[in-house]
Design a protein around this motif. Structure first.
Motif, PDB file in Angstrom:
ATOM      1  N   ALA A  76      42.452  -3.033  17.047  1.00  0.00           N
ATOM      2  CA  ALA A  76      43.641  -2.236  17.357  1.00  0.00           C
ATOM      3  C   ALA A  76      43.992  -1.383  16.147  1.00  0.00           C
ATOM      4  N   ILE A  77      44.305  -0.115  16.397  1.00  0.00           N
ATOM      5  CA  ILE A  77      44.649   0.838  15.334  1.00  0.00           C
ATOM      6  C   ILE A  77      46.027   1.410  15.634  1.00  0.00           C
ATOM      7  N   GLU A  78      46.973   1.243  14.706  1.00  0.00           N
ATOM      8  CA  GLU A  78      48.334   1.754  14.864  1.00  0.00           C
ATOM      9  C   GLU A  78      48.602   2.795  13.781  1.00  0.00           C
ATOM     10  N   THR A  79      48.704   4.048  14.196  1.00  0.00           N
ATOM     11  CA  THR A  79      48.964   5.124  13.223  1.00  0.00           C
ATOM     12  C   THR A  79      50.150   5.991  13.623  1.00  0.00           C
ATOM     13  N   SER A  80      50.905   5.587  14.643  1.00  0.00           N
ATOM     14  CA  SER A  80      52.001   6.438  15.121  1.00  0.00           C
ATOM     15  C   SER A  80      53.299   6.230  14.339  1.00  0.00           C
ATOM     16  N   GLN A  81      53.374   5.178  13.551  1.00  0.00           N
ATOM     17  CA  GLN A  81      54.583   4.876  12.794  1.00  0.00           C
ATOM     18  C   GLN A  81      54.349   5.068  11.299  1.00  0.00           C
ATOM     19  N   GLN A 141      51.589   1.872   8.986  1.00  0.00           N
ATOM     20  CA  GLN A 141      50.392   1.854   9.816  1.00  0.00           C
ATOM     21  C   GLN A 141      49.577   0.599   9.529  1.00  0.00           C
ATOM     22  N   SER A 142      48.734   0.217  10.503  1.00  0.00           N
ATOM     23  CA  SER A 142      47.912  -0.967  10.318  1.00  0.00           C
ATOM     24  C   SER A 142      46.733  -0.956  11.283  1.00  0.00           C
ATOM     25  N   VAL A 143      45.787  -1.823  10.984  1.00  0.00           N
ATOM     26  CA  VAL A 143      44.691  -2.113  11.901  1.00  0.00           C
ATOM     27  C   VAL A 143      44.623  -3.625  12.050  1.00  0.00           C
TER      28      VAL A 143
END
Length: 65
Positions: free
Chosen positions: A9-14, A17-19
């Motif tokens: 999972a890749i979170e870059t909208s905030q 950010q994290s993976v």
């Protein structure tokens, strides 16, 4: 460790950010992405780190979210 049900999972909208990797056994490993203004340069190394910690390769992933 082959893990046919592993997810990345890749979170870059905030701002923070994290993976993360979810392994077949349900355990999850999280790696923060320290970006500043360089998201592209920092994202791939973070993915590499979390995959190494999980003992997985890209071919072990079922999906990328």
């Amino acid at each position: 460790m082959a893990d046919a049900a592993a997810l990345l999972a890749i979170e870059t909208s905030q701002r923070e950010q994290s993976v993360a990797v979810r392994r077949e056994d349900g355990s999850t490993l999280l790696e923060p992405v320290h970006t500043g203004d360089r998201t592209r340069e920092d994202l791939l190394p973070a993915i590499d780190r979390v995959m190494q910690r999980a003992g997985l390769r890209a071919t072990d992933l079922r999906a990328v979210l």
